[in-house]
Design an enzyme around this catalytic site. Structure first.
Site, PDB file in Angstrom:
ATOM      1  N   GLY A 127       0.795  -1.222   0.000  1.00  0.00           N
ATOM      2  CA  GLY A 127       0.000   0.000   0.000  1.00  0.00           C
ATOM      3  C   GLY A 127       0.822   1.263   0.000  1.00  0.00           C
ATOM      4  O   GLY A 127       0.279   2.357  -0.137  1.00  0.00           O
ATOM      5  N   GLY A 129       4.022   1.833  -1.928  1.00  0.00           N
ATOM      6  CA  GLY A 129       4.572   2.167  -3.235  1.00  0.00           C
ATOM      7  C   GLY A 129       5.687   3.185  -3.161  1.00  0.00           C
ATOM      8  O   GLY A 129       6.640   3.037  -2.405  1.00  0.00           O
ATOM      9  N   ILE A 155      10.407  -7.198  -2.502  1.00  0.00           N
ATOM     10  CA  ILE A 155      11.817  -7.072  -2.140  1.00  0.00           C
ATOM     11  C   ILE A 155      12.662  -8.024  -2.980  1.00  0.00           C
ATOM     12  O   ILE A 155      12.529  -9.254  -2.888  1.00  0.00           O
ATOM     13  CB  ILE A 155      12.027  -7.341  -0.642  1.00  0.00           C
ATOM     14  CG1 ILE A 155      11.103  -6.437   0.196  1.00  0.00           C
ATOM     15  CG2 ILE A 155      13.494  -7.150  -0.265  1.00  0.00           C
ATOM     16  CD1 ILE A 155      11.241  -4.949  -0.101  1.00  0.00           C
ATOM     17  N   GLU A 239      20.960   3.855  -8.429  1.00  0.00           N
ATOM     18  CA  GLU A 239      19.949   2.852  -8.766  1.00  0.00           C
ATOM     19  C   GLU A 239      19.257   3.210 -10.077  1.00  0.00           C
ATOM     20  O   GLU A 239      19.026   2.346 -10.931  1.00  0.00           O
ATOM     21  CB  GLU A 239      18.916   2.737  -7.647  1.00  0.00           C
ATOM     22  CG  GLU A 239      17.850   1.685  -7.934  1.00  0.00           C
ATOM     23  CD  GLU A 239      16.801   1.562  -6.847  1.00  0.00           C
ATOM     24  OE1 GLU A 239      15.910   0.698  -6.978  1.00  0.00           O
ATOM     25  OE2 GLU A 239      16.859   2.332  -5.859  1.00  0.00           O
ATOM     26  N   ARG A 240      18.949   4.493 -10.250  1.00  0.00           N
ATOM     27  CA  ARG A 240      18.272   4.910 -11.475  1.00  0.00           C
ATOM     28  C   ARG A 240      19.200   4.884 -12.677  1.00  0.00           C
ATOM     29  O   ARG A 240      18.761   4.623 -13.797  1.00  0.00           O
ATOM     30  CB  ARG A 240      17.641   6.284 -11.256  1.00  0.00           C
ATOM     31  CG  ARG A 240      16.444   6.205 -10.336  1.00  0.00           C
ATOM     32  CD  ARG A 240      16.004   7.513  -9.749  1.00  0.00           C
ATOM     33  NE  ARG A 240      14.888   7.296  -8.822  1.00  0.00           N
ATOM     34  CZ  ARG A 240      14.450   8.178  -7.947  1.00  0.00           C
ATOM     35  NH1 ARG A 240      15.035   9.379  -7.857  1.00  0.00           N
ATOM     36  NH2 ARG A 240      13.445   7.890  -7.140  1.00  0.00           N
ATOM     37  N   ARG A 265      14.624 -14.646 -41.960  1.00  0.00           N
ATOM     38  CA  ARG A 265      13.234 -15.070 -42.205  1.00  0.00           C
ATOM     39  C   ARG A 265      12.786 -14.734 -43.614  1.00  0.00           C
ATOM     40  O   ARG A 265      12.888 -13.584 -44.066  1.00  0.00           O
ATOM     41  CB  ARG A 265      12.315 -14.360 -41.191  1.00  0.00           C
ATOM     42  CG  ARG A 265      10.837 -14.650 -41.371  1.00  0.00           C
ATOM     43  CD  ARG A 265      10.456 -16.020 -40.815  1.00  0.00           C
ATOM     44  NE  ARG A 265       9.016 -16.126 -40.651  1.00  0.00           N
ATOM     45  CZ  ARG A 265       8.190 -16.600 -41.571  1.00  0.00           C
ATOM     46  NH1 ARG A 265       8.643 -16.994 -42.752  1.00  0.00           N
ATOM     47  NH2 ARG A 265       6.886 -16.678 -41.312  1.00  0.00           N
ATOM     48  N   GLY A 336       6.870 -12.038 -35.249  1.00  0.00           N
ATOM     49  CA  GLY A 336       5.577 -12.658 -35.505  1.00  0.00           C
ATOM     50  C   GLY A 336       5.222 -13.675 -34.429  1.00  0.00           C
ATOM     51  O   GLY A 336       5.448 -13.447 -33.238  1.00  0.00           O
ATOM     52  N   GLY A 337       4.683 -14.811 -34.855  1.00  0.00           N
ATOM     53  CA  GLY A 337       4.262 -15.838 -33.908  1.00  0.00           C
ATOM     54  C   GLY A 337       5.397 -16.324 -33.028  1.00  0.00           C
ATOM     55  O   GLY A 337       5.189 -16.628 -31.846  1.00  0.00           O
ATOM     56  N   GLY A 361      11.364   4.098  -8.660  1.00  0.00           N
ATOM     57  CA  GLY A 361      10.694   5.384  -8.860  1.00  0.00           C
ATOM     58  C   GLY A 361       9.955   5.356 -10.186  1.00  0.00           C
ATOM     59  O   GLY A 361      10.571   5.207 -11.245  1.00  0.00           O
TER      60      GLY A 361
END
Length: 376
Positions: A127, A129, A155, A239-240, A265, A336-337, A361
């Site tokens: 709750g 965030g 975590i 971290e960012r 392909r 594609g698939g 963040g």
């Protein structure tokens, strides 16, 4: 930008990935975990020590570009979850390295860098965030110990870590009442839930943590009481940056996979790379990768020079996250698939890319940071 020492670190990391990770990564993804032994092998290779002081067995604290080089090669595993779990020490250890007592530092950092132990950072709550300043897990000082009650969620390395850098409330409401404290796995009153099942990052151990009258010695406090918010915020720059690297490398690998597939392909009598619509899409993918990588490298260089580019790192995280989502989506479409099959690398990259605009963040939080830096 990258010198020979950086290239040596890059080659060492590439060899580690090629020998110990790449052959097994699909198996680990399906299993939802990877062997603990990999931490030890990464420690032996010197991968875990990059960015940490030599006195603890690291390669040095100031060389940001070496961290970039190693991070790029780790992403060649093609699994963001693997990289996130292996690298959870990079968000768990910096507060200890900077503010922890010498006793805590010597107890925790060397064995983690050697891969003998695992460290995790525990901030996010159910709750809560991105609202870090409103966290509710409380630690009350009773004599020479803190009694902790509360829970954490999402975590990374949460299920099997040995050491947890935990954000707790030791004071009043708001950011001024937050502290960081080290909790060892074996502490009575501490427990973890089952590994959480996620959209992506399957190989990453992600868990809930529970503190039920968990007693931790007062000496485990990291830095002064009620100063934890500053420590948490100081962690976010690197971290960012790391998430930005993960973003452009996710896009880079997806582009390479799509380019290779398009050249092989056949459809309607020729390689699909010869169709204008595919060529143009590949050009757009390559452009996004190039811009994202070069902008992020410029920021890394600025950090190495001693700058604190808060706005630019937030911009990089947003741009690289968006590039990862857009390029992986295009890569799946080109395949594609086959791009929808779990055996396909681009399918994994597509799923993994989605967390990048949330973790560390969210895009919305980054926009608020950028707006503030712009004086808006």
């Amino acid at each position: 930008m990258f010198n020979e020492t950086h290239q040596m670190a890059r080659r060492t990391t590439a060899a580690f990935i090629k020998q110990h990770v790449a052959p097994y990564i699909q198996e680990w993804e399906e299993a939802g975990s990877f062997p603990r032994e990999i931490y030890r092998l990464a420690g032996e290779a010197g991968v875990l020590g990059v960015g940490f002081n030599e006195k603890w067995g690291g390669s040095g604290e100031s060389d940001i570009l070496m961290k970039v080089a190693v991070s790029e090669e780790l992403m060649r595993s093609t699994s963001g979850g693997f990289v996130a779990s292996l690298g959870s020490l990079d968000i768990a250890l910096p507060p200890i390295a900077r503010w922890g007592s010498s006793i805590l530092q010597d107890k925790v950092i060397p064995p983690v860098l050697q891969g003998e132990k695992i460290a995790a950072l525990a901030i996010t709550e159910p709750g809560g965030g991105s609202d870090v300043a409103n966290l509710q897990t409380r630690a009350v000082l009773e004599g020479d110990a803190y009694r902790i009650n509360g829970s954490k969620t999402f975590i990374t390395s949460g299920h099997r870590a040995d050491f947890y850098t935990v954000a707790v409330r030791t004071g009043g409401e708001g950011h001024a009442g937050i502290s960081l404290i080290l909790v060892e796995r074996e502490r009575e009153g501490f427990s973890t839930g089952q590994p959480l099942k996620k959209m992506g990052w399957w190989a990453s151990d992600t868990a809930e943590l529970f503190f039920n009258d968990c007693l931790v010695p007062a000496e485990n406090l990291i830095g002064p009481e009620n100063s934890g918010f500053i420590a948490i915020m100081s962690n976010f720059l690197m971290e960012r940056l790391a998430l930005s690297i993960m973003g452009y490398m996710t896009a880079q690998i997806a582009y390479e996979q799509a380019l290779s597939y398009a050249r092989q392909r056949d459809a309607f009598g020729r390689k699909i790379a010869k169709f204008q619509v595919i060529k143009h899409r590949l050009v757009e993918m390559a452009t996004k990768v190039e811009i994202a990588r070069n902008y992020t490298l410029n920021i890394a260089q600025r950090i190495q020079n001693g700058d604190n580019p808060i706005k630019e790192v937030a911009m990089a995280k947003n741009f690289c996250s968006q590039a990862a989502q857009e390029v992986t989506d295009a890569a799946v479409q080109i395949h594609g698939g086959m791009g929808y099959m779990r055996e396909s690398v681009v399918e994994r990259l597509y799923r993994d890319a989605r967390i990048l605009s949330i973790g560390g963040g969210s895009t919305e939080i980054m926009n608020e940071i950028i707006a503030k830096q712009l004086g808006l």
